[in-house]
Design a protein around this motif. Sequence first.
Motif, PDB file in Angstrom:
ATOM      1  N   VAL A 214       0.841  -1.195   0.000  1.00 48.09           N
ATOM      2  CA  VAL A 214       0.000   0.000   0.000  1.00 48.09           C
ATOM      3  C   VAL A 214       0.877   1.245   0.000  1.00 48.09           C
ATOM      4  CG1 VAL A 214      -1.764   1.297   1.274  1.00 48.09           C
ATOM      5  CG2 VAL A 214      -1.851  -1.198   1.232  1.00 48.09           C
ATOM      6  N   THR A 215       0.520   2.176  -0.863  1.00 47.57           N
ATOM      7  CA  THR A 215       1.133   3.501  -0.855  1.00 47.57           C
ATOM      8  C   THR A 215       0.038   4.482  -0.480  1.00 47.57           C
ATOM      9  OG1 THR A 215       2.697   2.903  -2.591  1.00 47.57           O
ATOM     10  CG2 THR A 215       2.316   5.256  -2.236  1.00 47.57           C
ATOM     11  N   VAL A 216       0.288   5.316   0.501  1.00 41.05           N
ATOM     12  CA  VAL A 216      -0.681   6.312   0.939  1.00 41.05           C
ATOM     13  C   VAL A 216      -0.280   7.641   0.329  1.00 41.05           C
ATOM     14  CG1 VAL A 216      -1.650   7.525   2.934  1.00 41.05           C
ATOM     15  CG2 VAL A 216      -1.121   5.088   3.097  1.00 41.05           C
ATOM     16  N   THR A 217      -1.243   8.284  -0.302  1.00 37.63           N
ATOM     17  CA  THR A 217      -0.972   9.581  -0.914  1.00 37.63           C
ATOM     18  C   THR A 217      -1.928  10.618  -0.347  1.00 37.63           C
ATOM     19  OG1 THR A 217      -2.480   9.232  -2.751  1.00 37.63           O
ATOM     20  CG2 THR A 217      -0.211   8.534  -3.076  1.00 37.63           C
TER      21      THR A 217
ATOM     22  N   CYS B  22      -0.271  14.352  -6.941  1.00 39.42           N
ATOM     23  CA  CYS B  22      -0.352  13.744  -5.606  1.00 39.42           C
ATOM     24  C   CYS B  22       1.056  13.631  -5.037  1.00 39.42           C
ATOM     25  CB  CYS B  22      -0.951  12.343  -5.683  1.00 39.42           C
ATOM     26  SG  CYS B  22      -2.643  12.315  -6.243  1.00 39.42           S
TER      27      CYS B  22
ATOM     28  N   CYS C  87       3.420  11.355  -2.640  1.00 43.21           N
ATOM     29  CA  CYS C  87       3.547  10.082  -1.952  1.00 43.21           C
ATOM     30  C   CYS C  87       4.044  10.378  -0.535  1.00 43.21           C
ATOM     31  CB  CYS C  87       4.545   9.191  -2.677  1.00 43.21           C
ATOM     32  SG  CYS C  87       4.839   7.641  -1.839  1.00 43.21           S
TER      33      CYS C  87
ATOM     34  N   GLN D 262       4.723   4.414   2.232  1.00 41.41           N
ATOM     35  CA  GLN D 262       4.626   3.195   1.441  1.00 41.41           C
ATOM     36  C   GLN D 262       4.962   1.999   2.315  1.00 41.41           C
ATOM     37  OE1 GLN D 262       7.177   2.996  -2.013  1.00 41.41           O
ATOM     38  NE2 GLN D 262       5.896   1.439  -2.945  1.00 41.41           N
TER      39      GLN D 262
ATOM     40  N   GLY E 215       0.408  -3.987  -5.654  1.00 46.02           N
ATOM     41  CA  GLY E 215       0.396  -2.692  -4.994  1.00 46.02           C
ATOM     42  C   GLY E 215      -0.916  -1.944  -5.187  1.00 46.02           C
TER      43      GLY E 215
ATOM     44  N   ILE F 164      -2.756   2.120  -4.255  1.00 46.85           N
ATOM     45  CA  ILE F 164      -2.561   3.475  -3.775  1.00 46.85           C
ATOM     46  C   ILE F 164      -3.821   3.876  -3.013  1.00 46.85           C
ATOM     47  CG2 ILE F 164      -2.272   5.902  -4.403  1.00 46.85           C
ATOM     48  CD1 ILE F 164      -0.669   4.953  -6.817  1.00 46.85           C
TER      49      ILE F 164
ATOM     50  N   ALA G 115      -5.651   6.978  -1.320  1.00 40.92           N
ATOM     51  CA  ALA G 115      -5.674   8.435  -1.271  1.00 40.92           C
ATOM     52  C   ALA G 115      -6.428   8.890  -0.029  1.00 40.92           C
ATOM     53  CB  ALA G 115      -6.346   8.996  -2.510  1.00 40.92           C
TER      54      ALA G 115
END
Length: 161
Positions: free
Chosen positions: A125-128, A141, A143, A146, A156, A158, A160
């Motif tokens: 997971v990537t948090v933006t 966005c 980043c 992560q 993966g 993302i 938001a």
Amino acid sequence: MGHNSLANSKSQQQPCLEERNTRVITELYKALTSKETETPLNGLVAQDLEWWFHGPSCHRHHLVPRLTGSLPSSKALVPEHVVGFGPVVIAEGFDDANLAWWVHAWTINAKGVITQVKEYVNTSVTVTLLVVPNPSASNKCQCIWQSTLRDESVPGLILAI
């Protein structure tokens, strides 16, 4: 109070909110991994908790049974990382017994009660943070976090906020 004083006041409140919310989630995991037979979740979690799950169906019952007390405490829910972003707190860990990477994105209301959890299992997971379009700033966005407890085989996503 002038405009600058109001802006300074808001920027000082944000770290306090994030610290409080991170403490709430840290207390939640302590309760979930406690040897106590009665898990003290009263006041931490809303009775109408909204739960979202993303991952293989065999891991669908990783978190919720522990929140409801239908499964005993487990070392599987000891987070490696906990980080706050305003009303959202991200926790990440690894379940050795089930070989599952997990990320929980908790939402906490103004009263300090957990109202939502988004559970991601065996997914990177990537948090933006979405920025508001501004002529003097980039419209992209940023980043901001992560997953680190994963290997190349996990897909993966993302998230938001």
